[in-house]
Design an enzyme around this catalytic site. Structure first.
Site, short mmCIF file in Angstrom:
data_model
loop_
_atom_site.label_atom_id
_atom_site.label_comp_id
_atom_site.label_asym_id
_atom_site.label_seq_id
_atom_site.Cartn_x
_atom_site.Cartn_y
_atom_site.Cartn_z
CG ASP A 97 -2.17 0.86 1.03
OD1 ASP A 97 -2.04 1.97 0.49
OD2 ASP A 97 -3.26 0.42 1.43
CG ASN A 115 -8.82 5.96 5.42
OD1 ASN A 115 -7.65 6.33 5.42
ND2 ASN A 115 -9.58 6.06 4.34
CE LYS A 150 -5.52 4.06 4.41
NZ LYS A 150 -6.57 3.78 3.41
CG ASP A 197 -9.95 2.35 -2.93
OD1 ASP A 197 -9.06 2.45 -3.81
OD2 ASP A 197 -10.07 3.17 -2.01
CB CYS A 222 -9.44 -12.87 -16.10
SG CYS A 222 -9.58 -11.99 -17.68
CB CYS A 224 -16.19 3.87 -1.30
SG CYS A 224 -14.47 4.21 -0.86
#
Length: 250
Positions: free
Chosen positions: A61, A69, A85, A129, A170, A187
């Site tokens: 990350d 978050n 993170k 995400d 896939c 999101c």
């Protein structure tokens, strides 16, 4: 291979599972898994894979913790805001299980970075995400022949799928080239329920464990749709798309 006394005590509740047993635990201890993204999905995945005893667990990350978050990423707290993170997630995972090796990859998933590292893994768990990252990870896992656990969550809805290169369709087989659509919401625009990503992340961890121990029926060739508002689970069988050459890349 033999388990230490600490390992036998730590994993006793899953070793007694007839589907797992001592051999399954050996397989987990010997496995190498890459979790890409340590956010909403990555937090529960990291927790449960560390707890299960994945011997070599690498986390990738490049982001830092934001206050927005915290409602869905339980590995982090208020004092962690603006900190990396991946380093925090690795430290928490090490507290859960100090007997495993946890690698920290504080970098973005790019064609270049994945090209260097991806070949050595048994399973990749995609906890990113955004759709462009998911397609990139899909393509690179097919290139290197690495099994992939995919999931996406938006609002109260989620989808899951497992890709085994050469054996199952896939993401491109199922969704075509939607990664090129700049209007797809995330999101941050549409919102997401914290408990929803916790549930899906837990299911992803289970799927990764099943792939490693070779037990049960995975989501290979199946797309699972989950709606939390009515707690419904709907499955769609998927097939290879003749316009996708993923069968030839494995």
């Amino acid at each position: 291979m033999r388990l230490t006394t600490n390992e036998i005590q730590r994993y006793s509740r899953q070793i007694i599972l007839k589907e797992l047993g001592a051999q399954g635990q050996f397989d987990l201890v010997d496995a190498k898994v890459l979790v890409i993204g340590t956010g909403g999905l990555g937090c529960p995945v990291t927790q449960y894979l560390a707890g299960a005893g994945i011997g070599f667990l690498d986390l990738m990350d490049h982001d830092t913790v934001h206050r927005s978050n915290l409602h869905r990423q339980p590995l982090f707290g208020e004092s962690d805001i603006d900190r990396p993170k991946v380093e925090l997630a690795a430290a928490r995972a090490n507290e859960i299980n100090p007997d495993i090796h946890i690698g920290v990859l504080n970098q973005k998933a790019t064609p270049e970075s994945l090209d260097i590292i991806l070949g050595g893994y048994d399973v990749v768990v995609d906890c990113t995400d955004n759709i462009k990252a998911k397609y990139l990870i899909n393509d690179m896992c097919i290139k290197f022949g690495v099994s992939l656990c995919h999931a996406g969550v938006l609002g109260f809805d989620a989808q899951m799928m497992t890709i085994i290169p050469g054996q199952s369709p896939c993401l491109r087989c199922v969704f075509g080239d939607i990664a090129d659509d700049e209007n797809l919401p995330g999101c941050s625009e549409s919102g997401v329920l914290g408990a929803m990503v916790g549930m899906i992340g837990s299911l992803m961890a289970v799927e990764a464990i099943k792939l490693i121990i070779g037990k049960g029926r995975t989501l290979s060739g199946r797309l699972l749709h989950i709606n939390a508002l009515d707690l419904s689970f709907r499955e769609t069988k998927v097939k290879f798309n003749n316009f996708c050459n993923c069968q030839n890349k494995a």
